[in-house]
Design an enzyme around this catalytic site. Structure first.
Site, mmCIF file in Angstrom:
data_model
loop_
_atom_site.group_PDB
_atom_site.id
_atom_site.type_symbol
_atom_site.label_atom_id
_atom_site.label_comp_id
_atom_site.label_asym_id
_atom_site.label_seq_id
_atom_site.Cartn_x
_atom_site.Cartn_y
_atom_site.Cartn_z
ATOM 1 N N ALA A 1 0.989 -1.140 0.064
ATOM 2 C CA ALA A 1 0.097 -0.124 0.071
ATOM 3 C C ALA A 1 0.958 1.307 0.155
ATOM 4 O O ALA A 1 1.958 1.108 0.517
ATOM 5 C CB ALA A 1 -0.725 -0.068 1.143
ATOM 6 N N GLU B 58 -0.866 -9.171 -1.084
ATOM 7 C CA GLU B 58 -1.981 -9.647 -0.911
ATOM 8 C C GLU B 58 -2.725 -9.731 -2.417
ATOM 9 O O GLU B 58 -3.483 -10.716 -2.870
ATOM 10 C CB GLU B 58 -2.635 -8.635 -0.200
ATOM 11 C CG GLU B 58 -2.411 -8.865 1.480
ATOM 12 C CD GLU B 58 -2.923 -7.826 2.212
ATOM 13 O OE1 GLU B 58 -2.868 -6.604 1.867
ATOM 14 O OE2 GLU B 58 -3.871 -8.156 2.935
ATOM 15 N N GLU C 65 3.619 -5.009 7.339
ATOM 16 C CA GLU C 65 2.627 -4.203 8.060
ATOM 17 C C GLU C 65 2.756 -4.163 9.363
ATOM 18 O O GLU C 65 2.577 -3.095 9.992
ATOM 19 C CB GLU C 65 1.087 -4.661 7.770
ATOM 20 C CG GLU C 65 0.744 -4.170 6.434
ATOM 21 C CD GLU C 65 1.079 -5.264 5.355
ATOM 22 O OE1 GLU C 65 1.982 -6.276 5.719
ATOM 23 O OE2 GLU C 65 0.432 -5.296 4.312
#
Ligand code: COA
Length: 264
Positions: A74, A117, A137
């Site tokens: 991300a 992911e 993360e």
């Protein structure tokens, strides 16, 4: 070729294979909101080739990252502008999983966080031997927000998921292969060749049967054995009525020509 702001899409009419390239190399193809939207728009553009086709035109898709990396997760710079819930971007993962056509993630370089992911939402992962995969993360005080722990728990097992997500360590491609997180590992140009051949092999199969297998295998991760077997039966029966089933049976019986499937 169709260019979106952060994704390039190509469709090869002859082989029936589509290709999507995540194209933000300056940020290691990190998943900005724009890139997530473009990924979905790219898949929709590829699927639009079915509209005028005599049968099913799009039969396999390869997703890769530009300039030597798949995706570093991300986009961290967008975290301050939205809550983690808003940045978890479920939509493109679900879109990939539910996309009727098989999708192969071709992984070079970094494949981290939301990048892993995304790759795990795909149906297959072919990796370069130098690839580095992980769920970092935890070091941001977070967990993978789009199903990373669930995906690894199903591909490998829950203990592997805990190890990968709690340590945040980068796995080598060979280790990811041992853990069943990737399907195949190749060196250098072999990765391109093997991925192309695999995509073309899938694209030459009867497309409706391939689509039913993708769907049934996805259902297998959600339900018990008996419910899953009933589901397989429901997907099997309509295929008996297809032209492709007749074509496959005829080619097998006559044994002197290669069948041509159309997705009808
Ligand atoms: N979001 C936004 N930008 C990112 C990014 C991310 N997830 N990952 C890398 N970038 C950017 C860097 O900020 C840098 O930009 P700059 O050149 O403008 O400074 C560029 O991509 C190159 O990254 P850099 O860190 O300089 O490369 P590196 O080879 O030293 O390290 C990584 C590569 C992947 C190990 C490192 O970038 C990293 O740890 N990224 C974050 C991974 C992560 O935590 N992902 C999960 C997010 S929830």
């Amino acid at each position: 070729m169709e260019e979106f702001e952060t994704v390039e899409a190509e469709f090869d009419e002859e082989t029936h294979v589509g290709r999507l390239t995540l194209n933000r190399p300056d940020a290691l193809n990190a998943l900005s909101d724009q890139l997530r939207q473009d990924l979905v728009a790219g898949l929709q553009w590829l699927e639009s080739h079915n509209e005028d086709a005599d049968g099913i035109a799009l039969r396999a898709v390869v997703v890769e990252g530009a300039e030597g990396n798949f995706c570093a997760g991300a986009d961290i710079s967008e975290f301050s502008e939205a809550s983690p819930g808003e940045t978890s971007g479920q939509h493109h993962y679900e879109f990939i999983q539910e996309f009727p056509v098989p999708i192969i993630a071709k992984i070079r370089g970094y494949c981290l966080g939301g990048g892993l992911e995304t790759a795990m939402a795909c149906d297959f992962r072919f990796a370069h031997s130098d690839a580095r995969l992980g769920l970092p993360e935890v070091d941001l005080g977070l967990i993978p927000g789009a199903g990373g722990v669930q995906f690894i728990s199903r591909l490998a097992n829950p203990s592997v998921a805990k190890e990968v997500a709690m340590t945040g360590d980068h796995l080598s491609a060979d280790r990811a292969d041992e853990l069943d997180i990737v399907n195949r590992v190749y060196d250098d140009a072999d990765l391109d060749e093997a991925t192309r051949e695999f995509a073309e092999t899938l694209a030459a199969k009867p497309p409706l049967a391939v689509q039913a297998i993708k769907d049934a295998a996805n259902v297998a991760t959600q339900v018990g054995l008996n419910e899953g077997r009933s589901y397989d039966r429901r997907r099997f029966e309509p295929l008996l009525e297809t032209e492709d089933h007749q074509e496959g049976a005829r080619a097998f019986a006559e044994d002197d020509y290669d069948p041509e499937f159309r997705g009808r």
